[in-house]
Scaffold this active site. Sequence first.
Site, PDB file in Angstrom:
ATOM      1  N   ARG A  87      -1.410  47.109  13.967  1.00 63.91           N
ATOM      2  CA  ARG A  87      -2.520  47.792  14.628  1.00 63.91           C
ATOM      3  C   ARG A  87      -3.836  47.396  13.969  1.00 63.91           C
ATOM      4  NH1 ARG A  87      -3.730  53.967  16.454  1.00 63.91           N
ATOM      5  NH2 ARG A  87      -5.847  53.528  17.132  1.00 63.91           N
ATOM      6  N   ARG A  96      -3.731  48.559  21.551  1.00 59.08           N
ATOM      7  CA  ARG A  96      -3.094  48.592  20.234  1.00 59.08           C
ATOM      8  C   ARG A  96      -1.607  48.270  20.315  1.00 59.08           C
ATOM      9  NH1 ARG A  96      -4.930  54.637  20.373  1.00 59.08           N
ATOM     10  NH2 ARG A  96      -6.660  53.464  21.136  1.00 59.08           N
ATOM     11  N   ASP A  99       0.453  53.210  18.385  1.00 57.90           N
ATOM     12  CA  ASP A  99      -0.384  54.382  18.132  1.00 57.90           C
ATOM     13  C   ASP A  99       0.559  55.533  17.842  1.00 57.90           C
ATOM     14  OD1 ASP A  99      -2.638  56.055  17.979  1.00 57.90           O
ATOM     15  OD2 ASP A  99      -2.499  56.568  20.104  1.00 57.90           O
ATOM     16  N   ASP A 101       0.586  59.534  16.857  1.00 52.29           N
ATOM     17  CA  ASP A 101      -0.226  60.742  16.787  1.00 52.29           C
ATOM     18  C   ASP A 101       0.615  61.908  16.297  1.00 52.29           C
ATOM     19  OD1 ASP A 101      -2.676  59.713  17.755  1.00 52.29           O
ATOM     20  OD2 ASP A 101      -1.965  59.874  19.816  1.00 52.29           O
TER      21      ASP A 101
END
Length: 155
Positions: A87, A96, A99, A101
């Site tokens: 990334r 990307r 990712d 989260d």
Amino acid sequence: MTTKVLIGLGANLGDRAVNLTRAWELLGQLPGVRTLCLSRFDETEAVTLTADSAHPMYLNAAGLLETELQPQELFWAMTNIEYWLGRVRAEHWGPRTIDLDLLLFGDLELQTDRLTIPHPRMTERRFVLEPASEIAPEMRHPVSGKTISQLLAEL
């Protein structure tokens, strides 16, 4: 003591499925982390800020894990996994390879310069709530008190 954690995973560059799978495997190899289940992968359009900034389609998933780590420790480990998987943070909300989260960390509410739990936009995003409802439909959002299933139904 372990805490149940809900993670969002997304990728729109490279071999997206491999990137999601590898990130999940790496999460499971972290000391103090036990992966429980990973949702199916769903293809969605990118969320962009301007009409002229087209991005490749995303592959999204959600994962449920248990951890003995503190939220900031897990967050930094996730950031390192993103780095290991290529990334590059060149553009805010840009394309990307991966990712990750941190969506929910038990019933914790936390706000720092780098980390907000629960994730501040998770309740507005179908691409987050659909896979999350597949694996953790009864998990509660600590601010609203609603389950993931209820949040999805309200979208």
